[in-house]
Design an enzyme around this catalytic site. Structure first.
Site, short mmCIF file in Angstrom:
data_model
loop_
_atom_site.label_atom_id
_atom_site.label_comp_id
_atom_site.label_asym_id
_atom_site.label_seq_id
_atom_site.Cartn_x
_atom_site.Cartn_y
_atom_site.Cartn_z
N ASN A 169 33.30 44.54 41.38
CA ASN A 169 33.28 44.80 39.94
C ASN A 169 31.94 44.44 39.27
O ASN A 169 31.63 44.95 38.20
CB ASN A 169 34.46 44.14 39.22
CG ASN A 169 34.46 42.63 39.33
OD1 ASN A 169 33.72 42.06 40.12
ND2 ASN A 169 35.30 41.99 38.54
N GLU A 264 35.11 32.10 43.83
CA GLU A 264 35.80 32.52 42.60
C GLU A 264 36.73 33.65 42.98
O GLU A 264 36.28 34.72 43.41
CB GLU A 264 34.77 32.95 41.55
CG GLU A 264 35.34 32.98 40.15
CD GLU A 264 35.75 34.36 39.73
OE1 GLU A 264 36.96 34.66 39.83
OE2 GLU A 264 34.88 35.14 39.32
N CYS A 298 37.91 39.45 36.63
CA CYS A 298 38.67 38.22 36.90
C CYS A 298 39.07 37.57 35.60
O CYS A 298 40.10 36.91 35.51
CB CYS A 298 37.83 37.24 37.70
SG CYS A 298 37.06 37.96 39.13
O1 G3P Z 1 35.46 39.45 37.60
C1 G3P Z 1 34.33 38.71 37.63
C2 G3P Z 1 34.25 37.71 36.51
O2 G3P Z 1 33.25 36.85 36.81
C3 G3P Z 1 34.19 38.31 35.14
O3 G3P Z 1 33.00 38.21 34.47
O4 G3P Z 1 31.47 38.56 32.59
O5 G3P Z 1 33.43 40.04 32.82
O6 G3P Z 1 33.73 37.67 32.13
P1 G3P Z 1 32.90 38.65 32.92
#
Ligand code: G3P
Length: 496
Positions: A169, A264, A298
């Site tokens: 992603n 993570e 996430c």
């Molecule tokens: O899914 C990865 C996670 O680190 C999300 O990042 O920047 O979309 O909150 P962000």
């Protein structure tokens, strides 16, 4: 176009090459891995299927290159990172194009990912110069029974070779969030990009190549997980693994051996809505937090826990906003784009079917064409439904109506995940108490969960991960403490 202009040398006309020893090479396997465009569901690109011997070679070269890189002055390491960041941002358009084609990221978000990555690398260079330029000085007579006869000097030294495995992603941003800290700290880096997103990652690596990093210090190995996955993660030459992704991370953690891990692994980020919340603010955050990049983050809002008395009003406001989301191709910058793969779409559909069978209220009609799933809010979800607990990683969001805040906190804490959560209320005292009670790495008050800004600490507990990320924490994690103790002759010198 991908693989053209300054990127010409990374492509042989059919297959993208892999990067080792400062060069772009074809694998001796003679095989390639197909990358399927989630929108067209046809092969978009091909990358090399590297062999275990090629992995060995990359790690051997990294070991050698790391020794002199660790002796390269910090300011010079920072200078190269700044150069890479500038090159990355200069070439944001072709890299973003790969993100659109490989992972169906909406066009504007794809550009944002590359720019954010350049900013992250620059900040990492600055932060590294500051924190790695400092050490500690301790004197022995603080500890009972000791004279003032020992001086301890501590500094941070690199770990060696870091293995970075980012997810589909954010194949660029979550790669540089590992590469930048590893390099500034004096480590070498082996990158294993996700298959979907590998071509964007190869373009990004070429920006580091153009910046002029020493040969062998960085390599990028593509290929099948079944062939090189375990081989890489269990390789004795690897000194640290930084992984972002799903369940695979649990398996890696169990097999990795005695190396520091940064993991993570997803979340079931809860959004707790109290009766006094600003419902317009909540609705905007739920739609942005739950449906941006079609829920494939996430940190996406993955379950709404709303007090029954305001649930009808909130659901109405969210539905009005969901109706305005555009659904279609990433090239058109649609809000909702196809999810990354057919198997992912099938998994999401399984959660939807389960919720339907168990009586959830469908706020929109369920609609799917290929990998494209229309945004769906499921109201009146109950704890016996899979979607109450599982992470769809898609544009489907469950709403659970709660009769007390404790019920919301209990649901959040009963999850196996513990990445982020959020609470909406105008009462800051309550918000702080709820934050304290939520078993997650971060709680956002009056905003949807999010990782950034990228210098903030980012961590999950339970199945959401090991360790803390964010630029500063990653630099620290990719170093170890080295002490030198100066032992003075005793007795201690006295004046006169
Ligand atoms: O899914 C990865 C996670 O680190 C999300 O990042 O920047 O979309 O909150 P962000």
């Amino acid at each position: 176009m991908a693989g053209s202009g300054v990127f010409e040398e990374i492509f042989d006309g059919e297959v993208f090459k892999y990067y080792v020893d400062g060069e772009w090479r074809k694998s001796s396997s003679g095989k390639s891995v197909a990358i399927v465009n989630p929108t067209t569901r046809k092969t978009q690109y091909r990358v090399q299927a590297c062999t275990q011997e090629e992995v060995n070679k990359a790690i051997d070269l990294a070991k050698v290159a790391q020794k002199s890189w660790a002796r390269t002055p910090l300011w010079k390491r920072a200078e190269l990172l700044h150069r890479a960041a500038a090159i990355l941002k200069e070439h944001k358009a072709p890299i973003a194009e790969c993100l659109v084609k490989e992972i169906a990221k909406p066009a504007k978000d794809a550009v944002t990912e590359v720019v954010r990555s350049g900013d992250l690398v620059s900040y990492t260079a600055e932060e590294g110069v500051r924190i790695l330029g400092e050490g500690k000085f301790l004197v022995s007579d603080s500890f009972p029974g000791n004279e003032r006869s020992k001086y301890c000097l501590t500094s941070k030294i690199p770990l060696g070779v870091i293995l970075a495995i980012p997810p589909f992603n954010y194949p660029v941003n979550l790669a540089v969030s590992k590469i930048g800290p590893a390099l500034i700290a004096g480590n070498a880096l082996v990158l294993k990009p996700p298959t979907q997103g590998a071509v964007a990652a190869l373009h990004m690596v070429h920006c580091f190549h153009l910046a002029g990093f020493p040969k062998g210090l960085i390599s990028c190995i593509t290929g099948k997980g079944s062939e090189i996955g375990d081989f890489l993660t269990m390789h004795p030459g690897i000194n640290c693994i930084s992984f972002t992704g799903g369940d695979t991370g649990v398996a890696i953690s169990k097999k990795a051996g005695m190396v520091p891990l940064q993991m993570e692994l997803g979340g079931k980020d809860a959004c707790i809505v109290l009766e006094d919340a600003d419902l317009d603010l909540v609705a905007s955050n739920i739609v942005k937090g739950g449906f941006s990049y079609s829920g494939q983050r996430c940190t996406a809002v993955k379950v709404v826990l709303v007090m029954e008395s305001v649930a009808d009003a909130l659901v109405e406001k969210v539905n009005a906003k969901v109706a305005k989301l555009s659904v279609g191709a990433p090239e058109e910058d649609s809000d909702i784009t196809p999810v990354v793969s057919e198997s992912s779409a099938n998994f999401i559909e399984g959660l939807v079917v389960d919720a339907k069978e168990k009586g959830a209220t469908f706020c929109q009609e369920y609609k799917r064409e290929g990998n494209l799933i229309w945004p769906l809010l499921l109201d009146n979800v109950r704890p016996d439904m899979r979607i109450a607990w599982e992470e769809p990683f898609g544009p489907v969001l469950p709403v659970i109506r709660i009769s007390s805040v404790d019920e919301g906190i209990h649901h959040c804490n009963a999850s196996n995940f513990g990445l982020q959560g959020c609470v909406f209320t105008k009462d800051i005292n309550k918000a702080m108490m709820i934050s304290d009670a939520m078993e997650t790495g971060t709680v956002q008050i009056n905003s949807a969960p999010a990782r950034g800004p990228d210098h903030f600490p980012f961590q999950g507990i339970k199945d959401s991960g090991i360790g803390s990320q964010g630029i500063t924490n990653s630099i620290n994690m990719m170093t170890k403490i080295k002490s030198t103790v100066i032992n003075l002759p005793s007795p201690t010198y006295t004046m006169g």
